[in-house]
Write a protein that holds these residues in place. Structure first.
Motif, short mmCIF file in Angstrom:
data_model
loop_
_atom_site.label_atom_id
_atom_site.label_comp_id
_atom_site.label_asym_id
_atom_site.label_seq_id
_atom_site.Cartn_x
_atom_site.Cartn_y
_atom_site.Cartn_z
N ILE A 4 0.85 -1.19 0.00
CA ILE A 4 0.00 0.00 0.00
C ILE A 4 0.89 1.24 0.00
CG2 ILE A 4 -1.73 1.29 1.32
CD1 ILE A 4 -2.84 -1.35 2.34
N TYR A 103 -8.55 7.29 4.13
CA TYR A 103 -8.47 6.78 5.51
C TYR A 103 -8.12 5.31 5.43
CZ TYR A 103 -13.17 5.01 4.46
OH TYR A 103 -14.25 4.39 3.88
N GLY A 104 -7.77 4.72 6.56
CA GLY A 104 -7.42 3.30 6.54
C GLY A 104 -6.86 2.85 7.88
N ILE A 105 -6.33 1.62 7.88
CA ILE A 105 -5.65 1.09 9.08
C ILE A 105 -4.29 0.56 8.66
CG2 ILE A 105 -7.68 0.51 10.43
CD1 ILE A 105 -7.26 -2.45 9.50
N THR B 18 -7.48 -0.36 -1.35
CA THR B 18 -6.28 -1.18 -1.45
C THR B 18 -6.11 -1.92 -0.12
OG1 THR B 18 -5.36 0.68 -2.68
CG2 THR B 18 -3.88 -1.10 -2.16
N SER B 19 -5.78 -3.20 -0.17
CA SER B 19 -5.71 -3.95 1.08
C SER B 19 -4.70 -5.08 1.03
CB SER B 19 -7.08 -4.54 1.41
OG SER B 19 -7.44 -5.50 0.45
N THR B 20 -4.25 -5.49 2.21
CA THR B 20 -3.54 -6.76 2.35
C THR B 20 -4.38 -7.61 3.31
OG1 THR B 20 -2.21 -5.90 4.18
CG2 THR B 20 -1.26 -5.73 1.98
N GLU B 54 -0.37 -10.04 -3.99
CA GLU B 54 -0.08 -9.76 -2.56
C GLU B 54 -1.01 -8.68 -2.06
OE1 GLU B 54 4.38 -8.86 -3.55
OE2 GLU B 54 2.76 -8.92 -5.01
N LEU B 55 -1.22 -7.73 -2.98
CA LEU B 55 -2.06 -6.57 -2.70
C LEU B 55 -3.40 -6.77 -3.39
CD1 LEU B 55 -1.28 -3.86 -1.29
CD2 LEU B 55 -1.04 -2.91 -3.57
N ARG B 85 -12.16 -4.82 9.33
CA ARG B 85 -11.19 -4.23 10.27
C ARG B 85 -10.70 -5.24 11.30
NH1 ARG B 85 -10.79 1.46 10.83
NH2 ARG B 85 -12.05 2.56 9.29
N TYR B 89 -8.59 -7.92 7.06
CA TYR B 89 -7.52 -7.08 6.51
C TYR B 89 -6.41 -6.84 7.52
CZ TYR B 89 -10.97 -6.25 2.92
OH TYR B 89 -11.89 -6.43 1.92
N GLN B 90 -5.20 -7.07 7.06
CA GLN B 90 -4.04 -6.72 7.85
C GLN B 90 -3.86 -5.20 7.78
OE1 GLN B 90 0.09 -8.14 6.58
NE2 GLN B 90 -0.55 -9.55 8.20
N SER B 91 -4.07 -4.67 6.60
CA SER B 91 -4.01 -3.23 6.40
C SER B 91 -4.90 -2.87 5.22
CB SER B 91 -2.57 -2.78 6.13
OG SER B 91 -2.09 -3.40 4.96
N PHE B 92 -5.42 -1.66 5.22
CA PHE B 92 -6.15 -1.20 4.03
C PHE B 92 -6.12 0.31 3.96
CE2 PHE B 92 -9.68 -1.11 7.13
CZ PHE B 92 -10.25 0.13 6.86
N LYS B 93 -6.39 0.79 2.77
CA LYS B 93 -6.50 2.23 2.56
C LYS B 93 -7.65 2.48 1.59
CE LYS B 93 -4.00 6.33 2.76
NZ LYS B 93 -2.95 6.81 3.67
N VAL B 94 -8.49 3.44 1.93
CA VAL B 94 -9.58 3.85 1.06
C VAL B 94 -9.28 5.26 0.58
CG1 VAL B 94 -12.06 4.32 0.90
CG2 VAL B 94 -11.24 2.45 2.36
#
Lengths: 105, 105
Positions: A4, A103-105, B18-20, B54-55, B85, B89-94
């Motif tokens: 990301i 936004y995201g985590i 986008t996420s893992t 991966e992504l 959350r 997802y390990q991580s994500f972005k919007v």
């Protein structure tokens, strides 16, 4: 490896490039990798994210519209775009967009 | 099957997600498919494109910012966002962006 992108606080720009490939490799991967390497050296480049299944999606992030214009006109990139149209892509769409919020985590 | 979305003439909006993923399935695919089905029924929905290596990258297209707001607040979607959350997802972005120009073949 695609991760990301660590983009700054909006606003910034996203170029969403969606494509379907033709059959065969035809030097595609080498050029694709080279284009990422080259894009990273461009002024205003903020990051890139990529994934492919049936559909390939590459999103590159840019500080300014002007940065996108300069990248599109890069000589080596122009050559790749030509091969993309004639050899590598069955279909593609480029969308130039302005990221207003994230936004995201 | 994901294909290039047949979006109208800009301007319109793109939500770049986008996420893992975490390890394990945990009901992810079923909900992901259901979310596409549900999104397609929302007012202002224009299309969706998706690919994961991966992504994972999913780009959904919308007529208005208001359509995006309504989709984000959909009850069943809120439930999925919570699981996203906490589990998937390990991580994500919007990233919410306005498509200003597009072209392709």
């Amino acid at each position: 490896m695609s991760v990301i992108a660590n983009t700054p606080k909006p606003p910034y720009y996203a170029v969403i490039f969606t494509s379907t490939r033709t059959e065969g490799e035809n030097g595609y991967s080498e050029t694709a990798n080279r284009m990422v390497e080259l894009a990273e050296q461009q002024p205003g480049f903020l990051g890139v994210e990529s994934a492919r299944e049936e559909l390939g999606i590459t999103v590159s992030y840019w500080a300014e519209l002007e940065s996108i214009k300069l990248w599109k006109a890069n000589i080596e990139h122009l050559e790749a775009q030509k091969k993309g149209r004639s050899q590598w892509y069955q279909s593609f769409k480029v969308r130039i967009s302005k990221v207003e919020r994230d936004y995201g985590i």
